[in-house]
Write a protein that holds these residues in place. Structure first.
Motif, mmCIF file in Angstrom:
data_model
loop_
_atom_site.group_PDB
_atom_site.id
_atom_site.type_symbol
_atom_site.label_atom_id
_atom_site.label_comp_id
_atom_site.label_asym_id
_atom_site.label_seq_id
_atom_site.Cartn_x
_atom_site.Cartn_y
_atom_site.Cartn_z
ATOM 1 N N LYS A 40 -13.051 13.340 9.654
ATOM 2 C CA LYS A 40 -14.123 13.606 8.700
ATOM 3 C C LYS A 40 -13.589 13.670 7.279
ATOM 4 N N LYS A 41 -12.480 14.369 7.087
ATOM 5 C CA LYS A 41 -11.936 14.552 5.741
ATOM 6 C C LYS A 41 -11.441 13.237 5.141
ATOM 7 N N ILE A 42 -10.830 12.409 5.962
ATOM 8 C CA ILE A 42 -10.345 11.131 5.440
ATOM 9 C C ILE A 42 -11.515 10.206 5.114
ATOM 10 N N LYS A 43 -12.515 10.212 5.954
ATOM 11 C CA LYS A 43 -13.671 9.344 5.694
ATOM 12 C C LYS A 43 -14.461 9.800 4.474
ATOM 13 N N LYS A 44 -14.389 11.099 4.154
ATOM 14 C CA LYS A 44 -15.074 11.627 2.974
ATOM 15 C C LYS A 44 -14.183 11.626 1.730
ATOM 16 N N ALA A 45 -12.923 11.208 1.876
ATOM 17 C CA ALA A 45 -11.993 11.222 0.744
ATOM 18 C C ALA A 45 -12.534 10.358 -0.390
ATOM 19 N N LYS A 46 -12.334 10.828 -1.606
ATOM 20 C CA LYS A 46 -12.806 10.105 -2.784
ATOM 21 C C LYS A 46 -12.043 8.795 -2.951
ATOM 22 N N THR A 47 -12.773 7.723 -3.253
ATOM 23 C CA THR A 47 -12.166 6.420 -3.545
ATOM 24 C C THR A 47 -12.937 5.769 -4.678
ATOM 25 N N ASP A 48 -12.501 4.598 -5.083
ATOM 26 C CA ASP A 48 -13.259 3.817 -6.064
ATOM 27 C C ASP A 48 -13.919 2.638 -5.339
ATOM 28 N N PRO A 49 -14.805 1.892 -6.011
ATOM 29 C CA PRO A 49 -15.559 0.842 -5.306
ATOM 30 C C PRO A 49 -14.778 -0.443 -5.042
ATOM 31 N N GLU A 50 -13.612 -0.597 -5.649
ATOM 32 C CA GLU A 50 -12.861 -1.839 -5.501
ATOM 33 C C GLU A 50 -12.093 -1.876 -4.179
ATOM 34 N N PRO A 51 -11.861 -3.078 -3.632
ATOM 35 C CA PRO A 51 -11.016 -3.176 -2.431
ATOM 36 C C PRO A 51 -9.564 -2.844 -2.775
ATOM 37 N N LEU A 52 -8.753 -2.654 -1.762
ATOM 38 C CA LEU A 52 -7.339 -2.416 -2.012
ATOM 39 C C LEU A 52 -6.722 -3.665 -2.630
ATOM 40 N N PRO A 53 -5.792 -3.502 -3.566
ATOM 41 C CA PRO A 53 -5.207 -4.661 -4.246
ATOM 42 C C PRO A 53 -4.272 -5.444 -3.331
ATOM 43 N N SER A 54 -3.987 -6.667 -3.718
ATOM 44 C CA SER A 54 -3.084 -7.507 -2.927
ATOM 45 C C SER A 54 -1.632 -7.300 -3.318
ATOM 46 N N GLU A 55 -1.397 -6.593 -4.430
ATOM 47 C CA GLU A 55 -0.041 -6.270 -4.863
ATOM 48 C C GLU A 55 0.036 -4.802 -5.238
ATOM 49 N N LEU A 56 1.239 -4.230 -5.120
ATOM 50 C CA LEU A 56 1.427 -2.805 -5.364
ATOM 51 C C LEU A 56 1.039 -2.411 -6.785
ATOM 52 N N GLY A 57 1.286 -3.286 -7.747
ATOM 53 C CA GLY A 57 0.958 -2.984 -9.131
ATOM 54 C C GLY A 57 -0.520 -2.751 -9.357
ATOM 55 N N GLY A 58 -1.348 -3.266 -8.447
ATOM 56 C CA GLY A 58 -2.791 -3.095 -8.576
ATOM 57 C C GLY A 58 -3.260 -1.671 -8.333
ATOM 58 N N LEU A 59 -2.376 -0.780 -7.851
ATOM 59 C CA LEU A 59 -2.744 0.624 -7.635
ATOM 60 C C LEU A 59 -2.677 1.440 -8.918
ATOM 61 N N LYS A 60 -2.106 0.852 -9.969
ATOM 62 C CA LYS A 60 -1.988 1.573 -11.237
ATOM 63 C C LYS A 60 -3.384 1.953 -11.751
ATOM 64 N N ASP A 61 -3.514 3.190 -12.202
ATOM 65 C CA ASP A 61 -4.780 3.738 -12.707
ATOM 66 C C ASP A 61 -5.848 3.854 -11.617
ATOM 67 N N ARG A 62 -5.399 3.858 -10.356
ATOM 68 C CA ARG A 62 -6.317 4.088 -9.229
ATOM 69 C C ARG A 62 -5.709 5.210 -8.374
ATOM 70 N N PRO A 63 -5.750 6.458 -8.867
ATOM 71 C CA PRO A 63 -5.003 7.543 -8.215
ATOM 72 C C PRO A 63 -5.420 7.824 -6.785
ATOM 73 N N GLU A 64 -6.717 7.749 -6.485
ATOM 74 C CA GLU A 64 -7.164 8.032 -5.113
ATOM 75 C C GLU A 64 -6.682 6.954 -4.146
ATOM 76 N N ALA A 65 -6.779 5.690 -4.573
ATOM 77 C CA ALA A 65 -6.294 4.598 -3.730
ATOM 78 C C ALA A 65 -4.782 4.708 -3.513
ATOM 79 N N GLU A 66 -4.068 5.004 -4.577
ATOM 80 C CA GLU A 66 -2.616 5.138 -4.482
ATOM 81 C C GLU A 66 -2.232 6.273 -3.534
ATOM 82 N N ASN A 67 -2.976 7.367 -3.589
ATOM 83 C CA ASN A 67 -2.697 8.511 -2.728
ATOM 84 C C ASN A 67 -2.893 8.157 -1.254
ATOM 85 N N LEU A 68 -4.002 7.500 -0.927
ATOM 86 C CA LEU A 68 -4.272 7.162 0.471
ATOM 87 C C LEU A 68 -3.275 6.136 1.009
ATOM 88 N N VAL A 69 -2.882 5.194 0.179
ATOM 89 C CA VAL A 69 -1.863 4.219 0.591
ATOM 90 C C VAL A 69 -0.537 4.933 0.851
#
Length: 355
Positions: free
Chosen positions: A240-269
């Motif tokens: 439940k907690k992971i499914k409710k975790a805050k994210t942004d609307p964009e898909p995950l990036p294809s390169e690691l650099g794409g996580l910059k300025d996306r703290p929630e995505a970076e945290n889950l990765v």
């Protein structure tokens, strides 16, 4: 001239429920280090009263942390597990280090500034001197390595400063007593009584952030239980907690650099990488371009697989209070024997009569 025997020391405060950040950032590393080092692991109950003196159930919290250590795989026979207040030499050396450390050093500690807040004058003296006690925790065993998260690096640097000043201030006496140990300090080889303890920082999730705000560290004190995964959470709660975790609307990036300025995505990765014992790059290679609606269920399944057995074992061990207390008692006796050898030397170096 002897050399320092490699030894790992670390501790966890008995305040609130342990969470995923504690597990990935500390306890799981404790378990791994057992294979390569002698280890001393401590429930730092004296530290827990620096910011909050009165606790509802400090003994129960201390036993819960101990159960988490044991459930995660720490072997209390091969290594040492105990609670800090059981070994009085921690507090004795901390007082000496209060006299070694400088007020300016303490005032620079960012954790004190963060915890004391704007009303710094009303903070306890214990909170200000917290890093001095932490230095004593480590150096009373003359530990050579400490597994730390990014937020504790400054305190470990202070520990090294305290050790270096003590070694320098008492260099003549240390030499006269034949207690010096050769060590490397940068490019220079020096002699001293205390080691310049090294940090052990590794892994893809050295700092796990809140599930509700990727810019804040996951914390026991966060008022929202959805911000963290507790080690005592069952499978349903974890999912439940992971499914409710805050994210942004964009898909995950294809390169690691794409996580910059996306703290929630970076945290889950980072959490996925740490739980699967892979790299962030490998996670991005597998899930890059996919939506969080795909990634979150995969992360939830992985988290349940890794954490649910630990939670079940914690519950089993916690139910056997006599066993937990026996582990702490045995560990305290073994830790005290080591600590007293150090304090005997320190008293001799300073000139404190103890016989």
């Amino acid at each position: 001239m002897s050399s320092f025997k490699p030894l790992v020391f670390s501790g966890v405060q008995p305040t609130g429920n342990l969470h995923l950040g504690n597990y990935l950032g500390a306890i799981r590393k404790f378990v791994a280090l057992q294979e390569s080092h002698d280890c001393i692991y401590c429930v730092v109950d004296l530290h827990s009263i620096t910011a909050q003196l009165v606790h509802d159930d400090l003994p129960g919290q201390t036993r819960a942390i101990t159960a988490a250590f044991l459930a995660s795989g720490i072997d209390p026979k091969k290594h040492i597990v105990f609670n800090q207040s059981r070994v009085s030499q921690h507090a004795e050396l901390a007082w000496i280090f209060n006299c070694v450390a400088r007020i300016g050093w303490m005032n620079r500690m960012t954790q004190f500034k963060d915890k004391a807040g704007k009303d710094r004058e009303n903070a306890s003296l214990g909170l200000l001197a917290y890093p001095s006690l932490m230095a004593a925790d480590i150096l009373v065993y003359r530990a050579t390595h400490v597994p730390v998260g990014d937020d504790q690096k400054q305190h470990l640097e202070l520990t090294r400063d305290i050790a270096a000043k003590f070694n320098n201030d008492f260099s003549q006496k240390i030499g006269e007593l034949g207690l010096g140990v050769e060590m490397q300090a940068g490019d220079e080889t020096v002699n001293g009584y205390f080691p310049l303890t090294e940090p052990l920082i590794d892994g893809p999730a050295t700092r796990v952030m809140s599930l509700r705000d990727g810019t804040k560290k996951m914390s026991k004190s966060d008022p929202s239980d959805l911000s963290r995964i507790n080690l005592t959470d069952d499978a349903d709660a974890i999912s439940k907690k992971i499914k409710k975790a805050k994210t942004d609307p964009e898909p995950l990036p294809s390169e690691l650099g794409g996580l910059k300025d996306r703290p929630e995505a970076e945290n889950l990765v980072g959490i996925y990488a740490a739980l699967s014992e892979t790299s962030r790059e490998q996670v991005i290679a597998e899930f890059g371009g996919r939506q969080f609606s795909v990634f979150k269920p995969a992360l939830a399944e992985l988290a349940v697989e890794k954490l649910a057995p630990v939670a079940a074992e914690m519950r089993r061990i916690s139910a056997d209070r006599a066993y937990v207390d026996a582990v702490l008692r045995d560990g305290g006796e073994r830790a005290s024997a080591i600590a007293e050898r150090t304090m005997k030397d320190v008293r001799d170096i300073i000139g404190l009569l103890d016989d």
